[in-house]
Write a protein that holds these residues in place. Structure first.
Motif, PDB file in Angstrom:
ATOM      1  N   CYS A 157      48.673 -26.847  -1.998  1.00 45.61           N
ATOM      2  CA  CYS A 157      47.735 -27.508  -2.891  1.00 45.61           C
ATOM      3  C   CYS A 157      46.744 -28.350  -2.095  1.00 45.61           C
ATOM      4  CB  CYS A 157      48.480 -28.417  -3.867  1.00 45.61           C
ATOM      5  SG  CYS A 157      49.514 -27.492  -5.004  1.00 45.61           S
ATOM      6  N   ARG A 158      47.247 -29.073  -1.096  1.00 48.30           N
ATOM      7  CA  ARG A 158      46.373 -29.966  -0.358  1.00 48.30           C
ATOM      8  C   ARG A 158      45.295 -29.203   0.392  1.00 48.30           C
ATOM      9  NH1 ARG A 158      47.268 -33.037   3.572  1.00 48.30           N
ATOM     10  NH2 ARG A 158      45.497 -34.290   2.990  1.00 48.30           N
ATOM     11  N   ILE A 197      46.137 -31.471  10.218  1.00 48.39           N
ATOM     12  CA  ILE A 197      46.597 -32.360   9.154  1.00 48.39           C
ATOM     13  C   ILE A 197      47.999 -32.023   8.650  1.00 48.39           C
ATOM     14  CG2 ILE A 197      44.315 -33.078   8.344  1.00 48.39           C
ATOM     15  CD1 ILE A 197      44.748 -30.992   6.030  1.00 48.39           C
ATOM     16  N   ASP A 214      52.057 -30.075   9.309  1.00 45.87           N
ATOM     17  CA  ASP A 214      53.062 -29.810  10.329  1.00 45.87           C
ATOM     18  C   ASP A 214      52.776 -28.469  10.968  1.00 45.87           C
ATOM     19  OD1 ASP A 214      55.241 -31.304   8.119  1.00 45.87           O
ATOM     20  OD2 ASP A 214      54.784 -32.059  10.110  1.00 45.87           O
ATOM     21  N   PHE A 236      53.307 -28.195  -2.134  1.00 49.67           N
ATOM     22  CA  PHE A 236      52.394 -29.335  -2.066  1.00 49.67           C
ATOM     23  C   PHE A 236      51.326 -29.109  -1.033  1.00 49.67           C
ATOM     24  CE2 PHE A 236      56.024 -31.533  -3.930  1.00 49.67           C
ATOM     25  CZ  PHE A 236      55.371 -32.057  -5.022  1.00 49.67           C
ATOM     26  N   ARG A 237      51.773 -28.625   0.127  1.00 52.20           N
ATOM     27  CA  ARG A 237      50.830 -28.467   1.211  1.00 52.20           C
ATOM     28  C   ARG A 237      49.773 -27.443   0.867  1.00 52.20           C
ATOM     29  NH1 ARG A 237      54.795 -27.342   5.228  1.00 52.20           N
ATOM     30  NH2 ARG A 237      56.255 -29.077   5.175  1.00 52.20           N
ATOM     31  N   GLN A 284      35.425 -30.813   2.114  1.00 51.22           N
ATOM     32  CA  GLN A 284      36.616 -31.540   2.537  1.00 51.22           C
ATOM     33  C   GLN A 284      36.676 -31.830   4.035  1.00 51.22           C
ATOM     34  OE1 GLN A 284      40.410 -29.819   2.625  1.00 51.22           O
ATOM     35  NE2 GLN A 284      41.432 -31.567   1.724  1.00 51.22           N
ATOM     36  N   ALA A 336      58.329 -27.645  -0.756  1.00 57.42           N
ATOM     37  CA  ALA A 336      57.544 -28.512   0.112  1.00 57.42           C
ATOM     38  C   ALA A 336      56.226 -27.849   0.444  1.00 57.42           C
ATOM     39  CB  ALA A 336      58.320 -28.808   1.376  1.00 57.42           C
ATOM     40  N   SER A 391      34.620 -34.692   5.468  1.00 59.34           N
ATOM     41  CA  SER A 391      35.039 -35.990   4.955  1.00 59.34           C
ATOM     42  C   SER A 391      36.226 -36.538   5.733  1.00 59.34           C
ATOM     43  CB  SER A 391      35.393 -35.879   3.475  1.00 59.34           C
ATOM     44  OG  SER A 391      36.756 -35.604   3.303  1.00 59.34           O
ATOM     45  N   GLU A 392      37.264 -35.701   5.908  1.00 64.62           N
ATOM     46  CA  GLU A 392      38.453 -36.196   6.603  1.00 64.62           C
ATOM     47  C   GLU A 392      38.134 -36.522   8.050  1.00 64.62           C
ATOM     48  OE1 GLU A 392      42.108 -34.264   6.296  1.00 64.62           O
ATOM     49  OE2 GLU A 392      42.277 -34.607   4.149  1.00 64.62           O
ATOM     50  N   SER A 443      36.071 -39.753   8.296  1.00 61.52           N
ATOM     51  CA  SER A 443      36.860 -40.958   8.092  1.00 61.52           C
ATOM     52  C   SER A 443      37.679 -41.301   9.331  1.00 61.52           C
ATOM     53  CB  SER A 443      37.762 -40.749   6.876  1.00 61.52           C
ATOM     54  OG  SER A 443      38.901 -41.519   6.974  1.00 61.52           O
TER      55      SER A 443
END
Lengths: 348, 348
Positions: free
Chosen positions: A32-33, A11, A13, A29-30, A42, A26, A45-46, A49
């Motif tokens: 955090c994700r 998911i 880079d 954020f990642r 998690q 940068a 789920s991904e 989907s």
């Protein structure tokens, strides 16, 4: 944790490919994700989907096998029909089945040498029907199956080019992914050169044309020009032609397709660079502020840039916002698990 | 205020076109967007940005005029060259200039009847060069100029179809915008029928072919099959052919292009519907939460859905997030005018 890092590689880079301007932020954020509130939930789920979306696509998009089957049925039908009507076709003849097959291929690829031509009204109208449907079948084949075949060749080609490169399969696949269209283009260009050389040599050595005539006939064929002054007239020549013509015309079309894609991609990258480097003004901030809180969050910023790039339209954003609003039951401006609970209570 | 409403019509959805499921909430966002903090500034900013982007595109993308000029130069060059080498071309002749022009058109469109064929090595290699470059020029023309011409025709066609429709120009343009590709496809299909009828009638009445032969020759031409047993042999016929062949082959290619686009669009719409109607789960919320505050804002939701749709990739989002982080000088997770002021102070 090992599983988690593999999941991250999909998911995010790839961590060891240097980005243009890597910044600490940068990564913030990642990080955090990849720190989910409920770590056990998690991943499924991904994955679930993505799987669902893939299955949906399978239903809508005709598969490689289906297109191959269609091409086969089309050819079979053509051979049977023109075998039966062979007496109403004039020109140099070899073997009845072979000639029918050769005629179908020359017609469906729109090469149309004219060394075999329909002479009755029936065969003329049949040829009309076959050239139209043939073009559609070829177009479908180019968009689906050929793409698949090129992707297979691509890996071999890439390996041959970077023989002495260390790092293994995964690194190679990653490098290919970032320059996907470029490598597809190179692969098709290489295959095209190979097929031009093969065709020229065959016509020169087997069909006994002069060297220039051989090259000329090859060019006239792969571009589907097909003047017809030079063509495949021997039995062996027509057997070769059946495979060679269909391969070469499809490759030629692919070549132009990838060339166009390469050009579009370059233009997009230039625009993206411009959009990224443009100085942000107060007016931009106001325009990007989707929820009107006079601050621009990370996601709002990304959406604004994507809109500027022309990647998405205001219309698309609006339809998603409507959906968002229905889900935001407590009208707080954000969806949380509380909203989902509320929604469930209402529907009960 | 009058100016404001026109401006709104450009950046928002037309208010009088019914949306699929209009909700009060969706309007909430839009109202916020059109209530700028500093009303005197917003309009010039958005317009300025759009203008800049348009100007950039002008530089990168060859304009309609440029492609038209290229086609003209290509044809002129072809006519001069084959006029000089006409003695090395065999076949039915009429007028030297006319034949050179006819030969160039038949070659560049890859119709290749073979009624005029190169007989020397020089002309054979020239023909090879011209068919390759011709294909590229035609492809460029199809992607640029033809699109422009179809758009012009489209308006006329739409007007004719909805003659008794009240509501004026603006409403019509809006209805066309939502079904853009569909109307382009209908327009090209209509033009194609017209050109088939014209060509058949011409060959039947002027070139004195039988009716079936006329239709057969038309089909063989527009598909660029060009067996060459039937072609334009009279002086008048070749004058007609020069214009008719280039128009018909381009229209045919456009027809297939729009058909493919129509198909792609339908598939995209199906996927979009599925993505929109899928039930949101807690796991989705976690995956969509970009800044890790355990809540999903409107923009985060839209981004998540766009990613699910395959419209954008994680890679694109990441590059924009890096840019965002550089702009978020105070690391608050949002950009405000304060960040811009800070950034300016640092750079001074």
């Amino acid at each position: 944790m090992a599983d988690d890092s593999i999941h991250q590689a999909f998911i995010e880079d790839p961590p060891n490919v240097p980005k243009e301007k890597p910044s600490e932020g940068a990564k913030r954020f990642r990080r955090c994700r990849s720190t989910p509130a409920d770590p056990t939930d998690q991943k499924p789920s991904e994955r679930g989907s993505a799987l669902q979306a893939k299955e949906l696509f399978k239903d809508i998009r005709p598969s490689f096998r289906l297109v191959g089957l269609l091409l086969f049925i089309y050819l079979l039908l053509g051979v049977i029909i023109f075998y039966l009507f062979m007496d109403q076709i004039s020109g140099k003849r070899t073997n009845r089945v072979l000639d029918a097959m050769y005629f179908v291929i020359v017609t469906m690829t729109s090469v149309g040498y004219g060394d075999l031509v329909p002479k009755s009204d029936t065969t003329k109208l049949l040829a009309c029907a076959f050239v139209f449907t043939g073009m559609a079948v070829i177009a479908l084949f180019i968009s689906k199956a050929a793409d698949y075949l090129v992707e297979k060749q691509e890996v071999l080609f890439f390996k041959a080019m970077h023989m002495n490169m260390k790092g293994g399969e995964a690194k190679m696949l990653r490098a290919m992914e970032t320059n996907r269209i470029k490598y597809k283009f190179y692969t098709v260009a290489l295959l095209l050169v190979m097929i031009i050389v093969t065709g020229t040599l065959f016509l020169w050595k087997v069909e006994k044309l002069s060297f220039v005539d051989s090259f000329y006939c090859v060019c006239a064929t792969i571009t589907t020009l097909g003047y017809g002054d030079k063509s495949f007239s021997s039995k062996l020549g027509r057997v070769f032609a059946i495979f060679w013509i269909i391969m070469s015309t499809i490759l030629m079309a692919q070549f132009f397709l990838y060339l166009a894609e390469l050009y579009t991609e370059r233009r997009q990258k230039m625009l993206a660079k411009w959009v990224l480097n443009r100085r942000i003004t107060t007016m931009d901030l106001e325009a990007a502020d989707l929820d009107g809180d006079r601050q621009v969050g990370a996601a709002e910023f990304v959406l604004y840039k994507l809109k500027e790039l022309g990647k998405i339209s205001q219309e698309e954003i609006s339809s998603f916002l409507e959906e968002f609003d229905k889900l935001d039951v407590d009208q707080s401006g954000t969806i949380s698990t509380y909203d989902l609970t509320l929604a469930q209570q209402i529907s009960l």
